[in-house]
Design a protein around this motif. Sequence first.
Motif, PDB file in Angstrom:
ATOM      1  N   GLU A   1      76.842  52.978  35.751  1.00 46.35           N
ATOM      2  CA  GLU A   1      76.713  54.307  36.349  1.00 46.35           C
ATOM      3  C   GLU A   1      77.840  55.227  35.891  1.00 46.35           C
ATOM      4  O   GLU A   1      77.614  56.397  35.572  1.00 46.35           O
TER       5      GLU A   1
ATOM      6  N   GLU B   1      77.190  56.275  32.331  1.00 50.32           N
ATOM      7  CA  GLU B   1      76.163  57.321  32.294  1.00 50.32           C
ATOM      8  C   GLU B   1      76.736  58.684  32.658  1.00 50.32           C
ATOM      9  O   GLU B   1      76.370  59.704  32.064  1.00 50.32           O
ATOM     10  N   LYS B   2      77.666  58.722  33.612  1.00 48.63           N
ATOM     11  CA  LYS B   2      78.302  59.987  33.987  1.00 48.63           C
ATOM     12  C   LYS B   2      79.154  60.524  32.836  1.00 48.63           C
ATOM     13  O   LYS B   2      79.148  61.725  32.554  1.00 48.63           O
TER      14      LYS B   2
ATOM     15  N   THR C   1      78.710  59.903  29.684  1.00 50.69           N
ATOM     16  CA  THR C   1      77.770  60.348  28.651  1.00 50.69           C
ATOM     17  C   THR C   1      77.198  61.714  28.981  1.00 50.69           C
ATOM     18  O   THR C   1      77.061  62.586  28.108  1.00 50.69           O
ATOM     19  N   ASP C   2      76.905  61.927  30.240  1.00 50.60           N
ATOM     20  CA  ASP C   2      76.286  63.182  30.678  1.00 50.60           C
ATOM     21  C   ASP C   2      77.271  64.350  30.662  1.00 50.60           C
ATOM     22  O   ASP C   2      76.919  65.476  30.292  1.00 50.60           O
TER      23      ASP C   2
END
Length: 310
Positions: A217, A220-221, A223-224
């Motif tokens: 998670e 993913e943050k 990456t975003d």
Amino acid sequence: MSARLTDVRHRGVGELGETDAAFQIRIDGQGQVGPTGRPLPAFPEPEPLSSHGPARVIAMCNQKGGVGKTTTTINLGAALAEVGRRVLLVDFDPQGALSVGLGVPAHELDVTVYTLLVERGHDIRDVIQHTAVEGLDVVPANIDLSAAEVQLVGEVAREQILARVLRPVMDDYDVVLVDCQPSLGLLTVNALTAAHGVVIPLECEFFAMRGVALLVETIEKITDRLNPRLVIDGILATMYDGRTLHSREVVASVVEHFGDQVFHTVISRTVKFPDATLAAEPITTYESTHKGADAYRQLARELIARGGAA
């Protein structure tokens, strides 16, 4: 390149473990099935490079301690150097275990990765230490690094400072491996922001699995919000003991949840890893013919075959 290479010839998974009994091997029409329960591909010997750089940065990351991050960073780096890659290891843990594990007296150094992070005007080339392994260099760290998170809080673009530090030497190396501390704090965020990929060492133990979802998670943050190029290169099962049902069940569960993101290579538990650490050298030179050394050589080949390294 897909990790699921079931249509190629396979070779022995027994190289990976302490004993043949450490693995559940069966032979079928496809070939040998490895400890992950999938047919084990024969990863080709990497082609020699005609030139070096630019480097691909890989963060060795897991917020749980004691899962084999430092051992994997040292031995994977040495295995990549063995096949002609120029490798830079970055000790990004205030405990400085990576530096000590390569014989660098980091506690005696005035200039370390901490200095590069918090003070302008230092050249990373002056901080890099050469190791006894040809093609393997290290940026050392010591306990001073523990102060960096507090000091960097007020900095502009504080998540991108490691990327700035590494920029001058990116063309000098093929792979940069960053050994992260066991937390998801600002130092780890810096490593993930500088990285192209993440390798997640995962101890074959139930409680080690619980934090992986939180780590994914966080990735993913990052990456975003900070680093859209970041990908998970793979999840590496470590401290595997195929004689125990628990180890086998943990690996099966990880493969069930993450599929081809799990490396085929599995690192078995062996006393030779701490022995090599005490000798301040990688297992690939400490005991070159040991099955633990073969495992990291196979991991290097698999990482290259997957496109995770040059």
